[in-house]
Design a protein around this motif. Structure first.
Motif, short mmCIF file in Angstrom:
data_model
loop_
_atom_site.label_atom_id
_atom_site.label_comp_id
_atom_site.label_asym_id
_atom_site.label_seq_id
_atom_site.Cartn_x
_atom_site.Cartn_y
_atom_site.Cartn_z
N MET A 162 68.75 35.39 46.25
CA MET A 162 67.50 35.14 45.58
C MET A 162 67.47 33.68 45.14
SD MET A 162 66.30 38.15 43.01
CE MET A 162 67.62 39.34 43.02
N LYS A 163 66.29 33.14 45.23
CA LYS A 163 66.10 31.76 44.78
C LYS A 163 64.75 31.68 44.09
CE LYS A 163 65.93 27.01 46.46
NZ LYS A 163 66.00 26.16 47.66
N PHE A 164 64.73 31.03 42.92
CA PHE A 164 63.50 30.86 42.16
C PHE A 164 63.23 29.38 41.97
CE2 PHE A 164 64.88 35.10 41.23
CZ PHE A 164 63.70 35.83 41.20
N SER A 165 61.97 29.02 42.09
CA SER A 165 61.57 27.63 41.93
C SER A 165 60.60 27.49 40.77
CB SER A 165 60.89 27.12 43.21
OG SER A 165 61.75 27.22 44.31
N MET A 166 60.73 26.41 40.04
CA MET A 166 59.85 26.16 38.92
C MET A 166 58.42 25.95 39.39
SD MET A 166 60.34 23.37 35.87
CE MET A 166 59.74 21.93 36.75
N THR A 167 57.47 26.54 38.66
CA THR A 167 56.05 26.32 38.90
C THR A 167 55.47 25.71 37.62
OG1 THR A 167 55.39 28.49 38.05
CG2 THR A 167 55.95 28.35 40.40
N GLU A 168 54.19 25.47 37.63
CA GLU A 168 53.53 24.89 36.45
C GLU A 168 53.66 25.80 35.22
OE1 GLU A 168 49.05 23.51 35.10
OE2 GLU A 168 49.51 23.71 37.23
N ASN A 169 53.68 27.11 35.45
CA ASN A 169 53.66 28.05 34.33
C ASN A 169 54.84 29.02 34.28
OD1 ASN A 169 50.99 27.36 33.18
ND2 ASN A 169 50.33 27.92 35.23
N GLY A 170 55.90 28.78 35.02
CA GLY A 170 57.04 29.68 35.03
C GLY A 170 57.92 29.42 36.23
N PHE A 171 58.26 30.50 36.93
CA PHE A 171 59.09 30.41 38.12
C PHE A 171 58.55 31.36 39.17
CE2 PHE A 171 61.77 28.51 35.02
CZ PHE A 171 62.55 27.59 35.72
N SER A 172 58.79 31.03 40.43
CA SER A 172 58.36 31.87 41.53
C SER A 172 59.52 32.07 42.48
CB SER A 172 57.19 31.20 42.27
OG SER A 172 56.79 31.98 43.36
N GLY A 173 59.65 33.31 42.95
CA GLY A 173 60.71 33.62 43.91
C GLY A 173 60.11 34.24 45.15
N ASP A 174 60.58 33.81 46.29
CA ASP A 174 60.13 34.39 47.55
C ASP A 174 61.18 35.41 47.97
OD1 ASP A 174 58.65 34.85 49.83
OD2 ASP A 174 59.46 33.14 50.93
N LEU A 175 60.86 36.67 47.70
CA LEU A 175 61.79 37.75 47.98
C LEU A 175 61.37 38.48 49.25
CD1 LEU A 175 61.64 37.39 44.67
CD2 LEU A 175 63.27 39.22 44.83
N PRO A 176 62.25 39.29 49.82
CA PRO A 176 61.93 39.97 51.08
C PRO A 176 60.62 40.76 51.05
CG PRO A 176 64.25 40.22 50.61
CD PRO A 176 63.63 39.57 49.41
N TYR A 177 60.27 41.37 49.91
CA TYR A 177 59.05 42.16 49.84
C TYR A 177 57.83 41.31 49.57
CZ TYR A 177 55.83 45.92 48.69
OH TYR A 177 54.76 46.77 48.69
N GLY A 178 58.02 40.13 49.01
CA GLY A 178 56.90 39.24 48.70
C GLY A 178 57.24 38.30 47.57
N GLU A 179 56.23 37.60 47.12
CA GLU A 179 56.40 36.60 46.07
C GLU A 179 56.45 37.26 44.70
OE1 GLU A 179 54.42 32.35 44.73
OE2 GLU A 179 53.25 33.73 45.93
N LEU A 180 57.36 36.79 43.86
CA LEU A 180 57.49 37.29 42.49
C LEU A 180 57.30 36.12 41.54
CD1 LEU A 180 58.25 39.53 40.45
CD2 LEU A 180 60.64 38.85 40.77
N ASN A 181 56.27 36.23 40.71
CA ASN A 181 55.99 35.20 39.71
C ASN A 181 56.43 35.70 38.35
OD1 ASN A 181 54.64 33.15 41.35
ND2 ASN A 181 53.14 34.74 41.68
#
Length: 126
Positions: A1-20
């Motif tokens: 899993m990898k999460f990247s900083m966004t303007e309002n939190g973090f977002s992760g591109d997981l196998p099922y889809g994007e998780l904010n």
């Protein structure tokens, strides 16, 4: 899993889809919501498997999170979660206490938090 900083939190591109994930519900799931959801769904899934193995498959299982206790003085730590399972099906009530014990023992999420939070499990058969 990898999460990247966004303007309002973090977002992760997981196998099922994007998780904010954000501390603001307008922009994603709050971290404590994901923690509680993981415990609730893991427990519900284990109950389902146990009932199937005991040849009492559930027609439906609802998991109602009745209570979440957070301790503000400890950075909002989740101290207690009360899960109430509403189970529909031909379930033998005399077996439910053992099923709850097996669920508690075999849910990886409950086991992961067992020394830091109280997880209370109750049920009703409908």
């Amino acid at each position: 899993m990898k999460f990247s900083m966004t303007e309002n939190g973090f977002s992760g591109d997981l196998p099922y889809g994007e998780l904010n994930v954000s501390t603001n519900e307008e922009f994603g799931f709050r971290p404590y919501q994901l923690l509680v959801a993981s415990i609730a769904v893991c427990s519900g899934g284990i109950i389902r498997k146990i009932l199937e193995k005991k040849r009492m498959p559930a027609e439906d299982i609802q998991v109602d999170v009745k209570e979440i206790v957070r301790i503000d003085e400890e950075a909002g730590r989740v101290a207690k979660v009360h899960l109430h399972f509403i189970i529909k099906g031909e379930i033998d009530p005399s077996k439910m206490q053992g099923i709850l014990e097996l669920t508690h023992k075999n849910c990886s999420m409950v086991r992961s938090v067992e020394n830091s939070m109280e997880v209370v499990e109750t049920y009703e058969l409908v």
